[in-house]
Design an enzyme around this catalytic site. Structure first.
Site, PDB file in Angstrom:
ATOM      1  N   HIS A  51       0.850  -1.178   0.000  1.00 37.34           N
ATOM      2  CA  HIS A  51       0.000   0.000   0.000  1.00 37.34           C
ATOM      3  C   HIS A  51       0.894   1.239   0.000  1.00 37.34           C
ATOM      4  CE1 HIS A  51       0.529  -0.622   4.491  1.00 37.34           C
ATOM      5  NE2 HIS A  51       0.926   0.620   4.338  1.00 37.34           N
TER       6      HIS A  51
HETATM    7  P1  TYD Z   1      -2.086  -4.064   7.777  1.00 35.36           P
HETATM    8  O1  TYD Z   1      -2.378  -2.706   7.261  1.00 35.36           O
HETATM    9  O2  TYD Z   1      -2.661  -5.236   7.030  1.00 35.36           O
HETATM   10  O3  TYD Z   1      -0.511  -4.270   7.929  1.00 35.36           O
HETATM   11  P2  TYD Z   1       0.614  -4.303   6.771  1.00 35.36           P
HETATM   12  O4  TYD Z   1       0.776  -2.902   6.308  1.00 35.36           O
HETATM   13  O5  TYD Z   1       1.833  -4.801   7.442  1.00 35.36           O
HETATM   14  O6  TYD Z   1       0.154  -5.235   5.696  1.00 35.36           O
HETATM   15  O7  TYD Z   1      -2.565  -4.124   9.293  1.00 35.36           O
HETATM   16  C1  TYD Z   1      -2.899  -5.339   9.952  1.00 35.36           C
HETATM   17  C2  TYD Z   1      -4.018  -5.078  10.951  1.00 35.36           C
HETATM   18  O8  TYD Z   1      -3.553  -4.215  12.007  1.00 35.36           O
HETATM   19  C3  TYD Z   1      -5.213  -4.404  10.344  1.00 35.36           C
HETATM   20  O9  TYD Z   1      -6.372  -4.991  10.903  1.00 35.36           O
HETATM   21  C4  TYD Z   1      -5.126  -2.967  10.789  1.00 35.36           C
HETATM   22  C5  TYD Z   1      -4.389  -3.074  12.113  1.00 35.36           C
HETATM   23  N1  TYD Z   1      -3.549  -1.906  12.423  1.00 35.36           N
HETATM   24  C6  TYD Z   1      -3.900  -1.094  13.490  1.00 35.36           C
HETATM   25  O10 TYD Z   1      -4.914  -1.301  14.162  1.00 35.36           O
HETATM   26  N2  TYD Z   1      -3.093  -0.025  13.790  1.00 35.36           N
HETATM   27  C7  TYD Z   1      -1.972   0.241  13.072  1.00 35.36           C
HETATM   28  O11 TYD Z   1      -1.257   1.233  13.396  1.00 35.36           O
HETATM   29  C8  TYD Z   1      -1.619  -0.594  11.957  1.00 35.36           C
HETATM   30  C9  TYD Z   1      -0.405  -0.320  11.124  1.00 35.36           C
HETATM   31  C10 TYD Z   1      -2.447  -1.659  11.670  1.00 35.36           C
END
Ligand code: TYD
Length: 137
Positions: A51
């Site tokens: 992303h």
């Molecule tokens: P995700 O965006 O999929 O992580 P990555 O960028 O590593 O692929 O996030 C995983 C889960 O964690 C999703 O349910 C959102 C949650 N999350 C939070 O609650 N707070 C945060 O600061 C982050 C980065 C993710």
């Protein structure tokens, strides 16, 4: 290097006892931290990220182990290996990122300048490409 990505080398305070790194906000990194999270226990072969953020600034640090970060900004792709706790990668807004090749023991610390906001995410690659190419024209 991509304009919106930079590598930061934190000074290591080492002595016979071992090592210590201090990160002073607005001095060692160019923002105040509002959010910290860490990624660990990543399964083999898994990629994360995939992303971009519209505005968020983040610094990534592999506190343990190693991980490769792919960054893309306006048709330019670069790869960074984070394999030491004194190496940080500053990623600003509108950079597509993918994290992969996590070593088994990797603990990836992320320091961010904003609270979590789903509205700041661009999760669709085609949308990211179209938004960044519009910026260039
Ligand atoms: P995700 O965006 O999929 O992580 P990555 O960028 O590593 O692929 O996030 C995983 C889960 O964690 C999703 O349910 C959102 C949650 N999350 C939070 O609650 N707070 C945060 O600061 C982050 C980065 C993710």
């Amino acid at each position: 290097m991509i304009a919106k990505v930079s590598q930061i080398y934190f000074p290591v305070h080492g002595d016979q006892r071992g090592s210590l790194i201090a990160i002073e906000h607005n001095i060692d990194i160019p923002f105040s931290v509002l959010r910290t999270y860490y990624i660990y226990g990543t399964k083999q072969g898994i990629s994360r990220g995939l992303h971009a953020h519209k505005r968020l600034k983040q610094v990534l640090i592999a506190l343990s182990g190693s991980v490769t970060i792919l960054c893309e900004y306006i048709k330019k792709k670069e790869y960074y290996l984070l394999d030491s706790p004194n190496k940080g990668l500053l990623i600003e807004g509108m950079v597509w990122r993918e994290m992969y090749n996590f070593s088994k023991n990797c603990v990836l610390l992320v320091l961010a300048n904003e609270h979590y906001d789903e509205q700041d995410y661009i999760r669709n690659y085609e949308e990211f490409i179209s938004m960044t190419s519009r910026n260039v024209q």
